[in-house]
Scaffold this active site. Structure first.
Site, mmCIF file in Angstrom:
data_model
loop_
_atom_site.group_PDB
_atom_site.id
_atom_site.type_symbol
_atom_site.label_atom_id
_atom_site.label_comp_id
_atom_site.label_asym_id
_atom_site.label_seq_id
_atom_site.Cartn_x
_atom_site.Cartn_y
_atom_site.Cartn_z
ATOM 1 N N ASP A 122 -0.197 5.137 0.891
ATOM 2 C CA ASP A 122 -0.439 6.126 1.946
ATOM 3 C C ASP A 122 -0.534 5.498 3.317
ATOM 4 O O ASP A 122 -1.224 4.491 3.509
ATOM 5 C CB ASP A 122 -1.724 6.905 1.645
ATOM 6 C CG ASP A 122 -1.537 7.921 0.543
ATOM 7 O OD1 ASP A 122 -1.075 9.028 0.856
ATOM 8 O OD2 ASP A 122 -1.819 7.595 -0.625
ATOM 9 N N ASP A 137 0.869 -1.173 0.000
ATOM 10 C CA ASP A 137 0.000 0.000 0.000
ATOM 11 C C ASP A 137 0.911 1.230 0.000
ATOM 12 O O ASP A 137 2.100 1.127 0.322
ATOM 13 C CB ASP A 137 -0.892 -0.031 1.239
ATOM 14 C CG ASP A 137 -1.767 1.195 1.366
ATOM 15 O OD1 ASP A 137 -2.365 1.606 0.358
ATOM 16 O OD2 ASP A 137 -1.844 1.767 2.481
#
Length: 432
Positions: free
Chosen positions: A170, A168
């Site tokens: 953020d 991922d």
């Protein structure tokens, strides 16, 4: 931020021109009630339309004592090396984590490691030498070869077994959304006004780069999951003298309905122009991924370097630790980093460049889940690398964890900087 308008593109890419210095980082801010687009909604921050998708797994109160480093030597955008290498003061033992089952990572087993490691004084700007922040220095493990970034099945024919780390973006690799909302400063005891100021400053730079260099004005409503998704519509025309500003791509008659819901417009000519833009974005990314300052030009380059310094201070070198883990993975044969983010593809590429992640992620390894969701992207990654590959998911959000469990992929949860340091230790000792 001003509304996005049509940008005229010159035939050849030129450094960005001067613009008024952005002053959010020097002003005091109260923490407003931000309405940022998240993974589960489509609302936006003030002044933006169609902004980034974010994910945050921060709780309102810290579950762990505050922590930071005392540092020595010069600072580079993300990595310490040599005598100043980031190391753990506490040995990492196989007994602290059983990876033999390799089905899930319960990081509560790392509690002896966490509890003894983060009691030093907070990192301050005085610990960092500003003059040293000029170019990224890739981390190199003493027992591994230099970082190789061209990791894809297409570039390594004959390789049958891959280990694919699906990241991922953020709040896992970078800290961004939580600076704007104030959750990071609340959880880790940071100056909330300063955190919001830096978040706004970075947001401005992300969209300025996306608009001025990566065709976001044209492509915002024509978002793709992958950079090559419309490559089949590209006829290979030489673009060295092509004028994107006058090719009629954004015609008044088209208005706001240039793209259908799937991001596809019917006309062959229009699709070819769309493909040209994504091809140019790919060329720009590959040309400047290790020279972002050259893409920004002066004075933006100097502002960007200052922003990177201040972001690393307030986040206690979060990005530095993420980059170390990414570099360890890239240094291994048959291991590859892949990114699946809920940010739209063009702003995601802008983020990757500005946070100095270009050397860790070839553009072919970046997927946007904005339109399709992460499960669909995970399936694409699995189809690309094959069923024999080993997949490890690294993230902070519920969506990627749920998909990982559904697909029986090990999941490494990142909720604090210590999780990234533990990940690097596990990689160094070949537990992953």
């Amino acid at each position: 931020m001003a509304a996005y308008g049509q940008t005229q593109y010159s035939p050849a890419l030129q450094p960005a021109g001067p613009y008024s210095p952005y002053t959010h980082h020097t002003q005091g801010y109260s923490v407003p009630s931000y309405n940022i687009k998240t993974e589960d909604s489509l609302s936006h921050s003030p002044g933006q339309n169609g902004l980034l998708g974010y994910t945050s797994n921060f709780s309102s109160t810290p579950s762990q004592s505050l922590y930071s480093y005392s540092t020595h030597g010069d600072f580079s955008p993300g990595i310490f090396q040599g005598a100043n290498a980031i190391t753990g003061s506490t040995p990492f033992s196989p007994a602290q984590q059983d990876f033999s089952a390799y089905s899930t990572y319960s990081q509560s087993q790392y509690s002896p490691y966490y509890n003894t490691h983060y009691n030093s004084a907070y990192l301050t700007a005085s610990n960092i030498s500003p003059s040293a922040l000029t170019t990224a220095i890739p981390y190199q493990h003493p027992e591994h070869t230099a970082v190789a970034t061209n990791h894809s099945p297409e570039s390594h024919t004959g390789m049958l077994l891959w280990k694919v780390f699906i990241w991922d973006l953020d709040e896992t690799i970078i800290i961004f959304h939580s600076l704007l909302t104030g959750t990071f400063s609340t959880r880790f005891g940071k100056d909330s006004a300063k955190a919001v100021s830096l978040g706004l400053w970075m947001e401005e730079m992300i969209f300025n780069l996306a608009d001025s260099r990566l065709f976001f004005n044209d492509l915002e409503e024509c978002d793709q999951v992958h950079i090559d998704d419309v490559a089949s519509d590209d006829n290979g025309q030489d673009l060295s003298t092509y004028n994107f500003g006058t090719d009629g791509f954004q015609s008044p008659a088209g208005g706001g309905t240039l793209c259908l819901g799937s991001g596809v417009h019917g006309g062959v000519d229009w699709m070819r122009k769309l493909a040209f833009r994504y091809r140019r974005v790919k060329e720009i990314y590959n040309t400047y991924k290790n020279n972002v300052g050259g893409l920004l030009g002066s004075p933006k380059r100097e502002e960007w370097l200052q922003l990177r310094r201040e972001m690393e201070v307030i986040t206690d070198l979060w990005l530095t630790h993420a980059l170390k883990a990414l570099a360890l993975i890239n240094s291994r044969p048959n291991c590859v980093n892949v990114m699946v983010t809920t940010t739209q593809l063009i702003p995601a590429l802008s983020k990757v460049l500005l946070y100095g992640l270009g050397s860790a992620f070839p553009i072919e390894n970046i997927y946007s889940a904005t339109k399709t969701g992460k499960e669909s992207c995970f399936e694409r990654v699995a189809q690309r690398f094959g069923r024999r590959a080993v997949y490890v998911v690294i993230g902070d959000g519920v969506e990627e964890e749920t998909v990982a469990k559904k697909k029986n992929m090990p999941f490494w949860r990142v909720t604090c900087r210590a999780d990234l340091e533990a990940l690097s230790h596990a990689l160094e000792l070949d537990y992953l």
